[in-house]
Write an enzyme that holds these catalytic residues in place. Structure first.
Site, mmCIF file in Angstrom:
data_model
loop_
_atom_site.group_PDB
_atom_site.id
_atom_site.type_symbol
_atom_site.label_atom_id
_atom_site.label_comp_id
_atom_site.label_asym_id
_atom_site.label_seq_id
_atom_site.Cartn_x
_atom_site.Cartn_y
_atom_site.Cartn_z
ATOM 1 C CD GLU A 1 4.494 -9.554 1.046
ATOM 2 O OE1 GLU A 1 3.996 -8.304 1.348
ATOM 3 O OE2 GLU A 1 3.797 -10.463 0.311
ATOM 4 C CE LYS B 1 0.397 -10.783 -1.504
ATOM 5 N NZ LYS B 1 1.840 -10.211 -1.515
ATOM 6 C CG ASP C 1 7.913 -10.277 -2.823
ATOM 7 O OD1 ASP C 1 6.827 -10.209 -2.686
ATOM 8 O OD2 ASP C 1 8.590 -8.960 -3.066
#
Lengths: 169, 643
Positions: free
Chosen positions: B181, B81, B19
């Site tokens: 996700e 990100k 992740d």
């Protein structure tokens, strides 16, 4: 092109049992999805990916009503082309309904009466398709096919109108 | 944890799930069927997604990097990100306070570049450093690792996904798959809580991204029905609102000192966390001034926090409503709403979700770990270890279209199309002697090209000059299992594949990444060659094993000649493995691949026939009335083209 009904192993009908179709889609996905081939030879992995693309496309074309109508008519040899237009009478009716939708939007009024009217029109047209593609004999011919074709052209407008009504909420 | 770990050198490499989060990152694997996070020496699974570049060239990643936020805020990168797949000119880039960005230069890829101690680094490189740290951790624990499933927000566009893949490549990680996700979270939930059927919503609010996914679970198949979100919305935005409020209380106005701003952001996050359990939280701001540093202290209450972040939380509403509508279901009919992401710990978020979906959300699995755990399950499935009989069927979050005359977008693949999917479109020359096309591909739901996200320009050159309309190219747009676009073109008359040159609108080119790889000393040329040989050997061994297995099970599907050809190709590849001949390996692997096509096809047909037989489609005549919502929804506004 692959016939989407054949891909999913279904009779060519206008009415479908969505749950059963989804079940079939999942069963086939389970059999051919590339993820199930992760430890297989590359040739099998490629094939799985290709088949899955075809399966996903078939599911898309059958799940959605307008796409289903277009698919059925094309398979019956009467494709609806992009340039196909409904008769002037319907176009007038559509314009009038669209104005009513615009008014409802600006006033923030609920459009239940409109919704009922559009739904009734859609039911009408769908019955021609239901009759032409009832699973007994394919392709339909003569008047049955003509009626189905005309209904298909009208539904292009009517479904879009219903989407606009749905977006009003 | 033991002091000494001894690895069995013959042990199979372990596939991992990663992740790669805005605020925190984790790596996990499947151990005896149960997904498990890799812990650090303090038993903490979390690696903060923070990278500090020190003046002496040292690079620090994770928890230890946090300390540098105060002392060198410009060179300590957080929330990288948010810059992945973004350009220099993006609003998001300009909004962020606290970094120094290199100016855009002509002829350079349109990516964000942070300036740290006189050198420039891209978000892809920064993310690669975080991935390397995760890889190192996993290798410490597991010995060697066999590729990774990396999660991305469902709402990530193509450029953002590509940037993530590039980062993995730089980090020396083989990407088994990019998985969305919320889908990964659903997988962890389904397997971790033994839920086997039903329709669920996954509400995933992380540090910098928001996703909503509606999916149905049936007998091991996780089928995504719709997805939506905002790839620039998350806990960071709450922190920003709180930080601005605190600085205003302290009488500060923009532009803030960089260090003061960073410290305020961290303090805001701490206050937000504290207000999860408490009704009031005290804060302190260090206000640097040239004269003398001074401190400002005050407190914030839960209701003040709620008022500050309400706008951020409410921004998640429309995407949820649209996703429900796209899936043809209403909130209360869902069998559950799963909360994912650290920001869903905020009480206001929970009450907002409960009200929106008219039910109490589920939080059985730690929202910080659930995505990595699900990614580990998917990695395990993709590695073929088959500890879990689950299948994920996902969708593309954004519509894909091409720019046509007048800047109008023609949709090619609608949002929420099940992937992999492909659509072919015919292109014809419109001028005499025309030798090429320029196809501008966009992502988004709006009708005008300028309102959508530009993805790439595909250039098709070298068409033989003919009269207008004579040349016909069939262009296939394909979205693969990673949710990424590829474009292929074929000359309709000759059936010949046509080359396509890709110019991404945002992001690095292949050559850029190649150069970065070469620049890092670990990948000197010999190194690259040795690596290539190893990769080819591994690949060949996999193909040999897979082919032998297929033959053992379904060898009866081949006639004698086919069998002989396949056996010959197998033996030849086995010899190449023995000889460790790199070029021979490449060629023999290809020959074996060719020879295995008949077997592959027949095996596939057999499998499909069996799948069809499994269950019959009953009552096809009766339309399920209540399913109308799903059924009528995806009506495309552009008529289907015949091809």
């Amino acid at each position: 092109m692959n016939d989407p009904f054949e891909t999913l192993g279904l009779p060519r009908t206008f009415d479908i049992d969505l749950r059963a179709v989804e079940q079939r889609f999942r069963d086939l996905s389970r059999a051919m999805h590339p993820d199930r081939f992760a430890d297989k030879a590359p040739a099998e992995r490629r094939l799985a990916a290709e088949q899955t693309v075809t399966l996903n496309d078939a599911f898309r074309l059958i799940r959605d009503k307008m796409n289903r109508v277009l698919t059925l008519l094309a398979a019956a040899g009467r494709p609806i082309h992009e340039t196909a237009r409904a008769e002037p009478g319907l176009l007038m009716e559509i314009m009038e309904l669209r104005e009513a939708i615009d008014d409802a939007r600006t006033d923030g009024r609920p459009a239940e009466a409109l919704q009922r009217r559009v739904d009734a029109r859609i039911d009408d047209e769908e019955s021609a398709l239901r009759e032409a593609f009832d699973g007994t004999s394919f392709p339909p011919v003569g008047e049955r096919l003509d009626r189905a074709y005309n209904a298909g052209v009208r539904l292009k407008y009517l479904y879009r109108l219903r989407d606009e009504l749905d977006a009003l909420e | 944890m033991g002091l000494l770990q001894i690895f069995d050198p013959s042990a199979k490499p372990t596939p991992v799930g990663i992740d790669l989060g805005t605020t925190n990152s984790l790596v996990a694997w499947v151990s005896d069927g149960a997904p498990t996070s890799v812990l650090d020496c303090d038993d903490d699974p979390i690696v903060p997604s923070v990278v500090a570049f020190l003046p002496d060239g040292q690079i620090i990643v994770g928890k230890e990097a946090l300390a540098y936020l105060y002392t060198q805020p410009r060179e300590t990168i957080v929330s990288v990100k948010r810059y992945m797949g973004r350009g220099f000119d993006d609003a998001e880039t300009r909004r962020e306070r606290g970094y120094q960005f290199a100016p855009a230069r002509e002829g350079q890829a349109n990516v964000v570049r942070f300036v740290v101690h006189g050198r420039e680094v891209t978000p892809v490189e920064v993310s690669a450093l975080i991935l390397k740290e995760l890889k190192r951790r996993a290798e410490d624990k597991l010995g060697s690792i066999a590729g990774a499933v990396i999660t991305v927000p469902a709402y990530f566009d193509d450029a953002q996904r590509q940037a993530t893949k590039d980062a993995a490549r730089l980090a020396g990680l083989e990407v088994l798959r990019l998985v969305n996700e919320p889908t990964a979270a659903a997988l962890a939930y389904g397997i971790g809580t033994n839920r086997t059927t039903g329709t669920y919503a996954v509400y995933d609010l992380g540090g910098g991204t928001f996703d909503i996914t509606i999916l149905s679970l049936d007998d091991g198949v996780f089928q995504v029905r719709s997805t939506g979100g905002d790839s620039q919305l998350g806990g960071d935005d709450m922190d920003r609102a709180v930080a601005l409020h605190m600085l205003a209380l302290a009488g500060q106005s923009e532009p803030f000192d960089q260090g003061v701003w960073r410290a305020a952001m961290l303090e805001a996050r701490r206050v937000k966390h504290e207000l999860t359990d408490k009704s009031e939280s005290a804060f302190e701001l260090e206000l640097a001034s040239s004269a003398a540093p001074k401190t400002f202290a005050k407190a914030i209450t839960r209701s003040e926090l709620d008022a500050l972040i309400l706008g951020v939380v409410e921004r998640t509403g429309p995407a949820c409503k649209r996703a429900l509508k796209d899936a043809g279901i209403d909130g209360k009919s869902l069998d559950g709403v799963v909360l994912v992401g650290g920001s869903t710990r905020v009480p206001l978020v929970r009450s907002f979700v409960a009200k929106l979906f008219q039910q109490e959300p589920l939080t059985d699995i730690d929202p910080d770990q659930v995505v990595a755990l699900g990614a580990a399950v998917q990695a395990d499935i993709l590695a073929g270890t088959q500890q879990h009989d689950a299948l994920v069927v996902d969708v593309t979050p954004l519509s894909l279209g091409i720019e046509t005359m007048g800047g109008i977008v023609e949709k090619i693949l609608a949002r929420n199309s099940t992937i992999p999917c492909a659509r072919a479109q015919q292109f014809t020359t419109y001028a005499d002697g025309q030798t090429g096309f320029d196809i501008h591909v966009l992502q988004g739901e709006r009708e005008l090209a300028r309102d959508c996200r530009s993805l790439a320009r595909f250039k098709l050159d070298g068409i033989k000059p003919q009269t207008a309309g004579a040349a016909r190219l069939l262009v296939t747009f394909r979205v693969d299992e990673n949710g990424m676009l590829t474009v292929a073109a074929k000359d309709e008359a000759t059936g010949k594949e046509h080359s396509v040159e890709v110019k991404p609108s945002y992001g690095l080119t292949d050559e850029d990444v190649e150069k970065m790889l070469l620049e890092s000393y670990e990948h000197a040329e010999e190194d690259l060659r040795a690596r290539q040989l190893t990769e080819r050997v591994v690949e060949a061994e996999q193909v040999i094993a897979a082919t032998k297995k297929a033959l053992a099970k379904d060898g009866d599907l081949l006639d004698e000649d086919e069998r002989a050809e396949l056996d010959g190709a197998l033996a030849a590849l086995e010899r190449a493995v023995q000889a460790r001949d790199s070029e021979g390996l490449r060629r023999r692997t290809e020959s074996l691949d060719q020879a295995s096509v008949p077997l592959a096809e027949r095996r596939m047909n057999r499998a499909m026939r069996e799948a069809m037989k499994g269950r019959s489609v009953d009552s096809v005549e009766s339309e399920v009335a209540h399913a109308r919502g799903v059924d009528s929804h995806v009506t495309e506004h552009t008529a289907r083209r015949e091809h």
